[in-house]
Scaffold this motif. Structure first.
Motif, PDB file in Angstrom:
ATOM      1  N   PHE B 169      26.398 -39.433 -21.180  1.00 47.58           N
ATOM      2  CA  PHE B 169      25.600 -38.059 -21.675  1.00 47.58           C
ATOM      3  C   PHE B 169      24.472 -38.111 -22.522  1.00 47.58           C
ATOM      4  CE2 PHE B 169      29.917 -36.873 -19.736  1.00 47.58           C
ATOM      5  CZ  PHE B 169      29.446 -36.043 -19.182  1.00 47.58           C
ATOM      6  N   MET B 170      24.603 -39.288 -23.553  1.00 45.91           N
ATOM      7  CA  MET B 170      23.605 -39.262 -24.355  1.00 45.91           C
ATOM      8  C   MET B 170      22.107 -39.606 -23.490  1.00 45.91           C
ATOM      9  SD  MET B 170      22.699 -42.797 -26.654  1.00 45.91           S
ATOM     10  CE  MET B 170      21.497 -43.403 -25.276  1.00 45.91           C
ATOM     11  N   SER B 171      22.144 -40.250 -22.649  1.00 44.55           N
ATOM     12  CA  SER B 171      21.092 -40.762 -21.888  1.00 44.55           C
ATOM     13  C   SER B 171      20.603 -39.349 -21.158  1.00 44.55           C
ATOM     14  CB  SER B 171      20.968 -41.690 -20.846  1.00 44.55           C
ATOM     15  OG  SER B 171      22.251 -41.584 -20.000  1.00 44.55           O
ATOM     16  N   ILE B 172      21.493 -38.549 -20.636  1.00 41.06           N
ATOM     17  CA  ILE B 172      21.133 -37.264 -19.877  1.00 41.06           C
ATOM     18  C   ILE B 172      20.463 -36.393 -20.927  1.00 41.06           C
ATOM     19  CG2 ILE B 172      22.140 -35.206 -18.783  1.00 41.06           C
ATOM     20  CD1 ILE B 172      24.298 -37.084 -17.619  1.00 41.06           C
ATOM     21  N   GLY B 173      21.078 -36.353 -22.131  1.00 40.23           N
ATOM     22  CA  GLY B 173      20.561 -35.597 -23.199  1.00 40.23           C
ATOM     23  C   GLY B 173      18.975 -36.054 -23.390  1.00 40.23           C
ATOM     24  N   MET B 174      18.846 -37.094 -23.659  1.00 34.98           N
ATOM     25  CA  MET B 174      17.409 -37.607 -23.732  1.00 34.98           C
ATOM     26  C   MET B 174      16.617 -37.413 -22.854  1.00 34.98           C
ATOM     27  SD  MET B 174      17.809 -41.568 -25.259  1.00 34.98           S
ATOM     28  CE  MET B 174      18.031 -41.889 -27.069  1.00 34.98           C
ATOM     29  N   LEU B 175      17.065 -37.497 -21.495  1.00 34.52           N
ATOM     30  CA  LEU B 175      16.336 -37.120 -20.257  1.00 34.52           C
ATOM     31  C   LEU B 175      15.776 -35.912 -20.319  1.00 34.52           C
ATOM     32  CD1 LEU B 175      14.909 -38.250 -17.658  1.00 34.52           C
ATOM     33  CD2 LEU B 175      16.930 -37.402 -16.484  1.00 34.52           C
ATOM     34  N   LEU B 176      16.759 -34.863 -20.579  1.00 34.69           N
ATOM     35  CA  LEU B 176      16.515 -33.429 -20.657  1.00 34.69           C
ATOM     36  C   LEU B 176      15.335 -32.945 -21.734  1.00 34.69           C
ATOM     37  CD1 LEU B 176      19.719 -31.665 -19.806  1.00 34.69           C
ATOM     38  CD2 LEU B 176      17.769 -31.992 -18.198  1.00 34.69           C
ATOM     39  N   ALA B 177      15.652 -33.590 -22.783  1.00 35.52           N
ATOM     40  CA  ALA B 177      14.718 -33.484 -23.945  1.00 35.52           C
ATOM     41  C   ALA B 177      13.232 -33.770 -23.766  1.00 35.52           C
ATOM     42  CB  ALA B 177      15.174 -33.943 -25.477  1.00 35.52           C
ATOM     43  N   SER B 178      13.251 -34.994 -22.791  1.00 34.67           N
ATOM     44  CA  SER B 178      11.796 -35.396 -22.698  1.00 34.67           C
ATOM     45  C   SER B 178      11.182 -34.763 -21.429  1.00 34.67           C
ATOM     46  CB  SER B 178      11.879 -36.912 -22.425  1.00 34.67           C
ATOM     47  OG  SER B 178      12.785 -37.457 -21.590  1.00 34.67           O
ATOM     48  N   TYR B 179      11.935 -34.221 -20.604  1.00 32.68           N
ATOM     49  CA  TYR B 179      11.352 -33.749 -19.241  1.00 32.68           C
ATOM     50  C   TYR B 179      11.059 -32.199 -19.440  1.00 32.68           C
ATOM     51  CZ  TYR B 179      11.141 -32.011 -14.361  1.00 32.68           C
ATOM     52  OH  TYR B 179      10.424 -31.589 -13.355  1.00 32.68           O
ATOM     53  N   LEU B 180      12.276 -31.450 -20.094  1.00 35.55           N
ATOM     54  CA  LEU B 180      11.925 -29.848 -20.091  1.00 35.55           C
ATOM     55  C   LEU B 180      10.826 -29.554 -20.948  1.00 35.55           C
ATOM     56  CD1 LEU B 180      15.779 -28.737 -20.680  1.00 35.55           C
ATOM     57  CD2 LEU B 180      14.332 -28.859 -18.483  1.00 35.55           C
ATOM     58  N   GLU B 181      10.287 -28.521 -20.256  1.00 41.91           N
ATOM     59  CA  GLU B 181       9.303 -27.550 -21.315  1.00 41.91           C
ATOM     60  C   GLU B 181       9.977 -26.943 -22.267  1.00 41.91           C
ATOM     61  OE1 GLU B 181       5.932 -24.704 -19.994  1.00 41.91           O
ATOM     62  OE2 GLU B 181       6.226 -26.318 -18.564  1.00 41.91           O
ATOM     63  N   GLN B 182      11.147 -26.625 -22.127  1.00 39.41           N
ATOM     64  CA  GLN B 182      11.977 -25.900 -23.081  1.00 39.41           C
ATOM     65  C   GLN B 182      12.849 -26.864 -23.636  1.00 39.41           C
ATOM     66  OE1 GLN B 182      13.421 -21.981 -22.976  1.00 39.41           O
ATOM     67  NE2 GLN B 182      11.245 -21.396 -22.358  1.00 39.41           N
ATOM     68  N   SER B 186      17.511 -28.433 -24.508  1.00 40.36           N
ATOM     69  CA  SER B 186      18.126 -29.742 -23.883  1.00 40.36           C
ATOM     70  C   SER B 186      19.647 -29.932 -24.402  1.00 40.36           C
ATOM     71  CB  SER B 186      17.192 -30.862 -24.208  1.00 40.36           C
ATOM     72  OG  SER B 186      17.247 -31.205 -25.716  1.00 40.36           O
ATOM     73  N   GLY B 187      19.844 -29.459 -25.719  1.00 38.97           N
ATOM     74  CA  GLY B 187      20.911 -29.728 -26.259  1.00 38.97           C
ATOM     75  C   GLY B 187      22.304 -28.987 -25.641  1.00 38.97           C
ATOM     76  N   SER B 188      21.972 -27.703 -25.621  1.00 35.08           N
ATOM     77  CA  SER B 188      22.982 -26.787 -24.971  1.00 35.08           C
ATOM     78  C   SER B 188      23.008 -26.988 -23.678  1.00 35.08           C
ATOM     79  CB  SER B 188      22.432 -25.291 -25.299  1.00 35.08           C
ATOM     80  OG  SER B 188      21.110 -25.284 -25.309  1.00 35.08           O
ATOM     81  N   LEU B 189      22.024 -27.496 -22.782  1.00 33.16           N
ATOM     82  CA  LEU B 189      22.142 -27.707 -21.358  1.00 33.16           C
ATOM     83  C   LEU B 189      22.786 -28.976 -21.047  1.00 33.16           C
ATOM     84  CD1 LEU B 189      18.420 -27.052 -20.002  1.00 33.16           C
ATOM     85  CD2 LEU B 189      20.722 -26.483 -18.721  1.00 33.16           C
ATOM     86  N   THR B 190      22.880 -29.940 -21.932  1.00 32.40           N
ATOM     87  CA  THR B 190      23.432 -31.288 -21.866  1.00 32.40           C
ATOM     88  C   THR B 190      24.898 -30.711 -22.154  1.00 32.40           C
ATOM     89  OG1 THR B 190      21.509 -32.178 -22.741  1.00 32.40           O
ATOM     90  CG2 THR B 190      23.459 -33.555 -22.164  1.00 32.40           C
ATOM     91  N   LEU B 191      25.272 -30.046 -22.958  1.00 34.08           N
ATOM     92  CA  LEU B 191      26.605 -29.763 -23.289  1.00 34.08           C
ATOM     93  C   LEU B 191      27.228 -28.854 -22.086  1.00 34.08           C
ATOM     94  CD1 LEU B 191      26.852 -28.760 -26.991  1.00 34.08           C
ATOM     95  CD2 LEU B 191      27.411 -31.026 -26.056  1.00 34.08           C
ATOM     96  N   GLY B 192      26.355 -27.828 -21.650  1.00 30.66           N
ATOM     97  CA  GLY B 192      26.840 -27.177 -20.408  1.00 30.66           C
ATOM     98  C   GLY B 192      27.204 -27.910 -19.316  1.00 30.66           C
ATOM     99  N   LEU B 193      26.392 -28.940 -19.267  1.00 28.16           N
ATOM    100  CA  LEU B 193      26.678 -29.880 -18.180  1.00 28.16           C
ATOM    101  C   LEU B 193      27.967 -30.948 -18.275  1.00 28.16           C
ATOM    102  CD1 LEU B 193      25.154 -31.018 -15.413  1.00 28.16           C
ATOM    103  CD2 LEU B 193      24.361 -32.805 -17.050  1.00 28.16           C
ATOM    104  N   LEU B 194      28.264 -31.043 -19.553  1.00 28.30           N
ATOM    105  CA  LEU B 194      29.601 -31.767 -19.896  1.00 28.30           C
ATOM    106  C   LEU B 194      30.726 -30.942 -19.747  1.00 28.30           C
ATOM    107  CD1 LEU B 194      29.324 -33.903 -23.263  1.00 28.30           C
ATOM    108  CD2 LEU B 194      31.415 -32.485 -22.682  1.00 28.30           C
TER     109      LEU B 194
END
Lengths: 290, 262
Positions: B169-182, B186-194
């Motif tokens: 989940f840490m690496s997914i959070g990092m990926l979203l934070a570096s990829y997403l324009e928004q 990234s934090g709330s999206l990763t938590l949603g996924l979790l």
């Protein structure tokens, strides 16, 4: 030798133009002004030079190296003062400055204290407790603490009181004397006039003109103000006259051309007063902006 | 090295708060365990709720032993460790842009890769410290109940399980934070996924037909019940490492290519 070379630099944010076809060469040791209104593309140009953002096309060379590919190498010798300063809020000023210094190869500690004293900066306060002007001072110290060969200033004087501005200008002039090249972006023309050798004017993302500050003022325009009776007869509407404002008792205009012609014309009139001045840079540049 | 130190310092407070609160929860839970410990009558009374306990990731048969009890409350270990990882990962990348310090950090003479590398090292280190402290705290807290080899082997398995799950989940959070324009989301999206995968995890435990989904639900890789009875399955360690390394490679690829949002 050119310290910075912009070659056909173009940057689009999606469909929005940041800057287009910027071509500037900045020589070693010069103080180069970069003038334009808000949103003209000044910060875009600077941020591309620092590879914070990447050009859509074109290239930038700094110290003879490609600014994108060798970004981290050239940044060793660049000091950058952004227009808005943001640091880690919880850090103390001195910790932030020492942290910045830790990225450079040589010891910068004595320079930090020297600069802090000149700028009257309290080093023991937390960043979050600082006012806008004090943050700017931290930015100035941080930008200069490693004695950079190229100093990039993006609207540096906002937030500084006139006394501090003067101290800051003296600092920059001193660094320049020691050999540093300065790239000075601003929308305040008087400060550019005070400091710069050459100036580029940017409008809507495109360079309109690059001129020598001194020749721009001396050789080009004269500002005429003429007082007398019944002057609004249209006889001033000749070649070289711009910004003509005619009223019953007073006429003012800019004139660029043979002064003898103008003096002859004035000789035919009966005047109560005449004023011939150097126009300020503001007045010169107004027509670029319009 | 200086960026690593800086990241360790700025994230230390959050780490201490997280592990302190979690250790406290384990301590409180351990007092409840005293009721089940050596009390077969009470355990027999629970037998009708087998499905519910399965959904929580354990088996009622084990509730009388420390490891069995911990496996039943493993949700309180997996979820916090993963949530911590998700937040740490997304924040450590996105905060430079969110706090607008990117214009400072990236005009220093460092490459984006150096910055990312330092941040990833700091985050992985703290994630492992988090899990280590929680495991040690659990051992310490349950120490008074004559722990046997079963318990220690469960703890060793849980160490690997928690580390892998939270790093995913840490690496997914990092990926979203570096990829997403928004990037701010990234934090709330990763938590949603979790939370989503956790719900799915509970469903899989109850509805057998959903078994095939277990490969996409990280919480299924190392279920607490399996951590007691059997060993860690190699395939899931491999799968975890695959997800972690692909996410982290993605971080390098996407973050390096794009304009920083200033």
């Amino acid at each position: 030798m050119n310290v910075i070379e912009f070659k056909d630099l173009t940057k689009y944010y999606g469909n929005v133009k940041g800057c287009e076809n910027v071509n500037i060469n900045i020589k070693e040791g010069e103080i180069f002004g970069f003038i334009g209104p808000n949103g003209a593309g000044k910060s875009t140009t600077i941020r591309t030079m620092l590879s914070l953002i990447y050009p859509t096309s074109g290239s930038i060379t700094v110290f003879g190296k490609d600014a994108i590919e060798f970004g981290h190498e050239i940044r060793k010798d660049i000091g950058y003062l952004p227009s808005e300063i943001f640091y880690y809020d919880k850090m103390k000023v001195i910790d932030l400055l020492l942290y910045s210094a830790s990225f450079y190869d040589h010891d910068c500690t004595s320079k930090i204290y020297e600069l802090a004293e000149i700028m009257e900066l309290n080093l023991d306060r937390r960043i979050q407790d600082l006012s806008y002007g004090n943050k700017k001072k931290v930015g100035i110290v941080q930008g200069l603490l490693h004695s950079p060969k190229l100093i990039i200033l993006d609207e540096p004087t906002s937030g500084l009181d006139p006394l501090m501005q003067q101290k800051f200008f003296n600092l920059i002039a001193e660094e320049n004397k020691k050999g540093a090249t300065v790239f000075f972006s601003s929308h305040i023309l008087s400060e550019v006039q005070q400091l710069c050798d050459r100036v580029a004017i940017i409008k809507d993302g495109e360079i309109v003109s690059i001129e020598d500050v001194k020749s721009l003022q001396k050789d080009n325009y004269k500002k005429f103000t003429i007082c007398g009776d019944k002057l609004n007869h249209g006889r001033f509407n000749i070649d070289g006259v711009t910004e003509l404002k005619e009223a019953e008792n007073e006429v003012s205009f800019f004139y660029k051309g043979d002064v003898n012609l103008m003096v002859k014309l004035l000789g035919t009139l009966s005047l109560s007063n005449v004023l011939i001045e150097e126009p300020t840079l503001e007045e010169i540049f107004m027509h670029y902006y319009e | 090295m200086n960026i690593i130190k800086r990241e360790l310092r700025s994230n230390l407070k959050a780490l201490i708060i997280w592990v302190s609160v979690l250790s406290l929860i384990i301590l409180v839970a351990s007092t409840e365990f005293a009721v089940y410990h050596d009390n077969p009558d009470l355990i027999a009374a629970f037998e009708g709720f087998e499905d519910m306990f399965a959904a929580l990731g354990g088996s009622i048969a084990n509730i009388g032993t420390p490891e069995g009890f911990l496996s039943l409350m493993s949700i309180y270990l997996y979820l916090p460790a993963s949530i911590y990882g998700a937040l740490l990962g997304s924040l450590i990348i996105s905060k430079e842009e969110k706090d607008r310090t990117a214009e400072y950090l990236f005009t220093l003479p460092v490459t984006r890769n150096q910055v990312l590398r330092s941040k990833i090292i700091a985050a992985i280190f703290y994630q492992i410290v988090f899990v280590t402290v929680i495991i040690l705290a659990s051992i310490l807290i349950f120490y008074r109940y004559d722990l046997d080899e079963n318990f220690y082997s469960f703890m060793r398995h849980m160490f690997v399980a928690l580390t892998m799950t939270s790093l995913i989940f840490m690496s997914i959070g990092m990926l979203l934070a570096s990829y997403l324009e928004q990037y701010k989301r990234s934090g709330s999206l990763t938590l949603g996924l979790l939370i989503g995968t956790y719900m799915l995890n509970m469903l899989i435990e109850v509805v057998e037909e959903l078994e095939f989904l277990k490969y996409v639900v990280p919480f299924q890789y190392f279920t607490a019940e399996n951590m007691i009875n059997s060993n860690i399955e190699f395939i899931f360690v491999f799968l975890s490492l695959l997800i972690i390394t692909s996410c982290l490679s993605g971080v390098f690829i996407f973050y390096k290519k794009r304009d920083l949002y200033i």
